[in-house]
Write a protein that holds these residues in place. Structure first.
Motif, PDB file in Angstrom:
ATOM      1  N   LYS A  80      48.127  41.584  38.989  1.00 46.12           N
ATOM      2  CA  LYS A  80      48.551  41.175  40.341  1.00 46.12           C
ATOM      3  C   LYS A  80      48.250  42.276  41.362  1.00 46.12           C
ATOM      4  CE  LYS A  80      52.249  38.049  38.821  1.00 46.12           C
ATOM      5  NZ  LYS A  80      53.711  37.805  38.797  1.00 46.12           N
ATOM      6  N   LEU A  81      48.542  43.517  40.967  1.00 46.10           N
ATOM      7  CA  LEU A  81      48.296  44.631  41.890  1.00 46.10           C
ATOM      8  C   LEU A  81      46.811  44.779  42.203  1.00 46.10           C
ATOM      9  CD1 LEU A  81      50.792  47.237  40.375  1.00 46.10           C
ATOM     10  CD2 LEU A  81      50.947  46.171  42.636  1.00 46.10           C
ATOM     11  N   TYR A  82      45.963  44.672  41.178  1.00 44.45           N
ATOM     12  CA  TYR A  82      44.532  44.834  41.440  1.00 44.45           C
ATOM     13  C   TYR A  82      43.952  43.657  42.222  1.00 44.45           C
ATOM     14  CZ  TYR A  82      44.294  49.181  38.961  1.00 44.45           C
ATOM     15  OH  TYR A  82      44.482  50.489  38.614  1.00 44.45           O
ATOM     16  N   ALA A  83      44.558  42.485  42.092  1.00 46.16           N
ATOM     17  CA  ALA A  83      44.114  41.367  42.931  1.00 46.16           C
ATOM     18  C   ALA A  83      44.406  41.672  44.405  1.00 46.16           C
ATOM     19  CB  ALA A  83      44.823  40.086  42.503  1.00 46.16           C
ATOM     20  N   GLN A  84      45.558  42.283  44.677  1.00 46.12           N
ATOM     21  CA  GLN A  84      45.901  42.657  46.059  1.00 46.12           C
ATOM     22  C   GLN A  84      44.984  43.782  46.560  1.00 46.12           C
ATOM     23  OE1 GLN A  84      50.318  43.039  46.806  1.00 46.12           O
ATOM     24  NE2 GLN A  84      50.461  42.527  44.643  1.00 46.12           N
ATOM     25  N   ILE A  85      44.771  44.762  45.731  1.00 48.95           N
ATOM     26  CA  ILE A  85      43.892  45.876  46.115  1.00 48.95           C
ATOM     27  C   ILE A  85      42.488  45.361  46.423  1.00 48.95           C
ATOM     28  CG2 ILE A  85      42.748  47.967  45.257  1.00 48.95           C
ATOM     29  CD1 ILE A  85      45.307  48.352  43.464  1.00 48.95           C
ATOM     30  N   ASN A  86      41.997  44.492  45.547  1.00 48.08           N
ATOM     31  CA  ASN A  86      40.650  43.964  45.719  1.00 48.08           C
ATOM     32  C   ASN A  86      40.520  43.233  47.051  1.00 48.08           C
ATOM     33  OD1 ASN A  86      37.963  43.216  44.357  1.00 48.08           O
ATOM     34  ND2 ASN A  86      38.762  41.217  44.964  1.00 48.08           N
ATOM     35  N   LYS A  87      41.516  42.418  47.389  1.00 50.04           N
ATOM     36  CA  LYS A  87      41.452  41.650  48.640  1.00 50.04           C
ATOM     37  C   LYS A  87      41.429  42.589  49.854  1.00 50.04           C
ATOM     38  CE  LYS A  87      43.567  37.846  51.200  1.00 50.04           C
ATOM     39  NZ  LYS A  87      43.420  38.508  52.496  1.00 50.04           N
ATOM     40  N   ILE A  88      42.278  43.612  49.831  1.00 48.24           N
ATOM     41  CA  ILE A  88      42.311  44.543  50.965  1.00 48.24           C
ATOM     42  C   ILE A  88      40.975  45.252  51.128  1.00 48.24           C
ATOM     43  CG2 ILE A  88      43.326  46.708  51.798  1.00 48.24           C
ATOM     44  CD1 ILE A  88      45.976  45.839  50.553  1.00 48.24           C
ATOM     45  N   VAL A  89      40.426  45.750  50.016  1.00 49.88           N
ATOM     46  CA  VAL A  89      39.170  46.512  50.093  1.00 49.88           C
ATOM     47  C   VAL A  89      38.011  45.612  50.514  1.00 49.88           C
ATOM     48  CG1 VAL A  89      37.484  47.825  48.751  1.00 49.88           C
ATOM     49  CG2 VAL A  89      39.938  48.266  48.446  1.00 49.88           C
ATOM     50  N   VAL A  90      37.956  44.419  49.958  1.00 50.13           N
ATOM     51  CA  VAL A  90      36.870  43.500  50.338  1.00 50.13           C
ATOM     52  C   VAL A  90      36.996  43.122  51.810  1.00 50.13           C
ATOM     53  CG1 VAL A  90      35.879  41.200  49.957  1.00 50.13           C
ATOM     54  CG2 VAL A  90      36.514  42.644  47.999  1.00 50.13           C
ATOM     55  N   ASP A  91      38.206  42.885  52.279  1.00 52.56           N
ATOM     56  CA  ASP A  91      38.409  42.536  53.691  1.00 52.56           C
ATOM     57  C   ASP A  91      38.096  43.714  54.620  1.00 52.56           C
ATOM     58  OD1 ASP A  91      39.146  39.967  53.080  1.00 52.56           O
ATOM     59  OD2 ASP A  91      41.312  40.322  53.226  1.00 52.56           O
ATOM     60  N   ASP A  92      38.495  44.919  54.226  1.00 53.25           N
ATOM     61  CA  ASP A  92      38.231  46.102  55.060  1.00 53.25           C
ATOM     62  C   ASP A  92      36.757  46.502  55.022  1.00 53.25           C
ATOM     63  OD1 ASP A  92      40.840  46.244  55.829  1.00 53.25           O
ATOM     64  OD2 ASP A  92      41.381  47.943  54.540  1.00 53.25           O
ATOM     65  N   ALA A  93      36.105  46.222  53.907  1.00 57.31           N
ATOM     66  CA  ALA A  93      34.652  46.393  53.758  1.00 57.31           C
ATOM     67  C   ALA A  93      34.128  47.817  53.989  1.00 57.31           C
ATOM     68  CB  ALA A  93      33.913  45.397  54.645  1.00 57.31           C
ATOM     69  N   PRO A  94      34.759  48.858  53.425  1.00 54.96           N
ATOM     70  CA  PRO A  94      34.087  50.168  53.431  1.00 54.96           C
ATOM     71  C   PRO A  94      32.875  50.143  52.511  1.00 54.96           C
ATOM     72  CG  PRO A  94      36.048  50.248  52.056  1.00 54.96           C
ATOM     73  CD  PRO A  94      36.053  48.908  52.731  1.00 54.96           C
ATOM     74  N   TYR A  95      32.974  49.356  51.445  1.00 55.41           N
ATOM     75  CA  TYR A  95      31.854  49.021  50.578  1.00 55.41           C
ATOM     76  C   TYR A  95      31.559  47.541  50.779  1.00 55.41           C
ATOM     77  CZ  TYR A  95      31.963  53.165  47.442  1.00 55.41           C
ATOM     78  OH  TYR A  95      31.895  54.419  46.904  1.00 55.41           O
ATOM     79  N   ILE A  96      30.285  47.209  50.781  1.00 56.05           N
ATOM     80  CA  ILE A  96      29.890  45.806  50.743  1.00 56.05           C
ATOM     81  C   ILE A  96      29.287  45.576  49.363  1.00 56.05           C
ATOM     82  CG2 ILE A  96      28.344  44.066  51.706  1.00 56.05           C
ATOM     83  CD1 ILE A  96      28.607  45.562  54.393  1.00 56.05           C
TER      84      ILE A  96
END
Length: 508
Positions: free
Chosen positions: A457-473
């Motif tokens: 659950k935690l990594y699903a939340q982390i993944n969403k934040i990082v993908v949305d913020d897009a420091p990496y594409i």
């Protein structure tokens, strides 16, 4: 912790059972001992000091020279290595490792717990300035109560500590190599091979370690590793029989090479991803809408076909589908109109000029940049391609002297390795300058959680934040493809991209 211990116990039981089953099969193949394997690496090892290099090309050499307390098998399961067993106590904050007896370094000296303490403390020492020190983050002490026991104490329980201890940066080496300053060219390990020469730009030569603790191994007398960045030359060298094994062949040639009955094209989905890194300390990439516009405006299918000729799976999240922690979150649809709207929102609707840094060390990165250049042009974004040698590329990345860069991140076992070092505020591989307190808090919680369901659950939340913020594409999860002569036996490509020749032999 019970869940982890139970899972680990099952893993070990399975691994040992497989080993017992595999032994007679290997014997039945009539192994032929001796000979020199002529192998070709596509990238130059940056250094052979496991604490100084972050280049996977270095670790792929060290895979055959240094050993770790814990290892992973070809299926990604944790297995014993220099430690034969381990247990945790103090609610997961203390880990006690029992070392294998009778293990010697290739220089003849017996390896003891003091060597493990020395190697791990050197990795943690700020004076070493190792970018890989994060593997031991949260470790408060490393002690050796006797010659065969090592104790790690952690500030907080951390589920992924065993996965971190599989990294070659935690490999155990003889400290005399540091004292005589040969650790960067010929670290002294306990592995099946030892380094006999290292010539930057040319290659590395390994010879059999006659003191290796696994009796009868390795089968080969020596390995001659040549560095050949040109993928066409690697292919022709293999086809002509000049070499036995190559790290990678041109992806566009794979269908043809598979028809060659003298070759094996060995391909597995890799624990890896390719991505575009954006410098958040430079305008206009300090604006999330601009980063999202680029992720929105690119066509990942075209990139996979053009850059690696279909030998990959497109993704917008880093963890590949062969992991239990894989995420399918994919908010970017490839719509140019949406991308233009995001640029307008950021005040750069007219477009802008920028650059992308790539390296000849990885031809895929050059091809990705060329496609990126074409795909972003309709948005008014003019992309200039900076093509650098690998050493200069690493230097520029370290200094933060880039707008965008293209690269891959390799070999992950635990989900923490897909995020923490690259996206946690202030970490050594966070070259983009990304910082999100909410993501930091979740990453800190996920790496100490001992509950698998909670971690997912935690990594699903982390993944969403990082993908949305897009420091990496994120672009795609590649396949790991090794190619070799059918005379090469006892070798298999691995999803973690480790190159291990311990049980490899040559038929004559």
């Amino acid at each position: 912790m019970k869940q982890l211990t139970s899972r680990l116990s099952r893993t070990l039981t399975t691994a040992l059972s497989l080993a017992l089953v595999a032994a007679p099969l290997a014997h039945a193949q009539t192994v032929q001992k001796g000979g020199t394997l002529k192998a070709v690496w596509s990238q130059e090892p940056a250094s052979l000091d496991p604490h100084a290099s972050s280049a996977y090309s270095s670790f792929q050499v060290l895979e055959n020279v240094l050993e770790t307390l814990v290892a992973i098998d070809p299926q990604g399961n944790l297995i014993p290595a220099l430690a034969t067993s381990w247990k945790n106590s103090d609610a997961g904050k203390t880990w006690t490792f029992t070392l294998r007896s009778g293990v010697k370094f290739s220089n003849g000296r017996v390896m003891t717990a003091d060597d493990v303490v020395y190697s791990l403390k050197r990795l943690m020492d700020p004076k070493t300035a190792s970018g890989n020190a994060y593997h031991l983050s949260g470790v408060t002490s490393i002690t050796a109560p006797n010659k065969s026991t090592v104790v790690l104490k952690l500030k907080e329980a951390r589920t992924n500590i065993l996965g971190d201890l599989t990294s070659k940066s935690t490999g155990i080496f003889a400290k005399e190599g540091v004292a005589n300053k040969t650790v960067a060219t010929a670290p002294i390990g306990t592995g099946p091979f030892k380094i006999t020469s290292y010539q930057p730009g040319v290659g590395v030569k390994l010879s059999k370690n006659p003191l290796y603790w696994q009796k009868g191994l390795p089968y080969l007398d020596a390995i001659d590793i040549r560095v050949v960045p040109d993928e066409g030359v690697r292919r022709s060298s293999l086809v002509s029989g000049d070499v036995d094994w190559v790290m990678a062949v041109p992806p566009q040639d794979i269908p043809t090479l598979k028809k060659n009955d003298k070759l094996v094209i060995d391909s597995v989905p890799a624990f890896s991803y390719w991505y575009i890194g954006l410098n958040l300390n430079r305008k206009p990439f300090d604006q999330k809408a601009v980063r999202q516009a680029i992720s929105q405006g690119i066509n990942r299918d075209q990139i996979v076909q053009g850059a690696v000729f279909g030998q990959a799976v497109t993704t917008q999240s880093p963890i590949p589908s062969n992991s239990a922690f894989s995420q399918k979150y994919a908010p970017y649809t490839g719509g140019l109109e949406q991308a233009k709207a995001l640029l307008a929102k950021a005040g750069v609707g007219q477009g802008f000029e920028t650059s992308v840094m790539v390296t000849t060390q990885y031809p895929e990165s050059v091809r990705i940049a060329q496609i990126l250049q074409a795909q972003l042009a309709p948005l008014g974004i003019k992309v200039n391609i900076r093509t650098l040698e690998w050493a200069q590329w690493l230097d520029e990345q370290g200094k933060g002297n880039f707008d965008m860069f293209v690269l891959s991140w390799n070999a992950m076992v635990d989900p923490d390795e897909y995020f923490y070092a690259q996206q946690r505020t202030g970490q050594g591989f966070n070259f983009t300058g990304y910082s999100n307190p909410a993501a930091d808090k979740l990453m800190d919680a996920a790496r100490v959680s001992t509950n698998i369901a909670e971690r997912k659950k935690l990594y699903a939340q982390i993944n969403k934040i990082v993908v949305d913020d897009a420091p990496y594409i994120y672009l795609f999860n590649p396949s790991n493809v090794n190619a070799y002569s059918k005379n090469v036996k006892g070798y298999a490509a691995r999803p973690d991209q480790a190159i291990n020749f311990t049980k490899t032999w040559l038929s004559k």
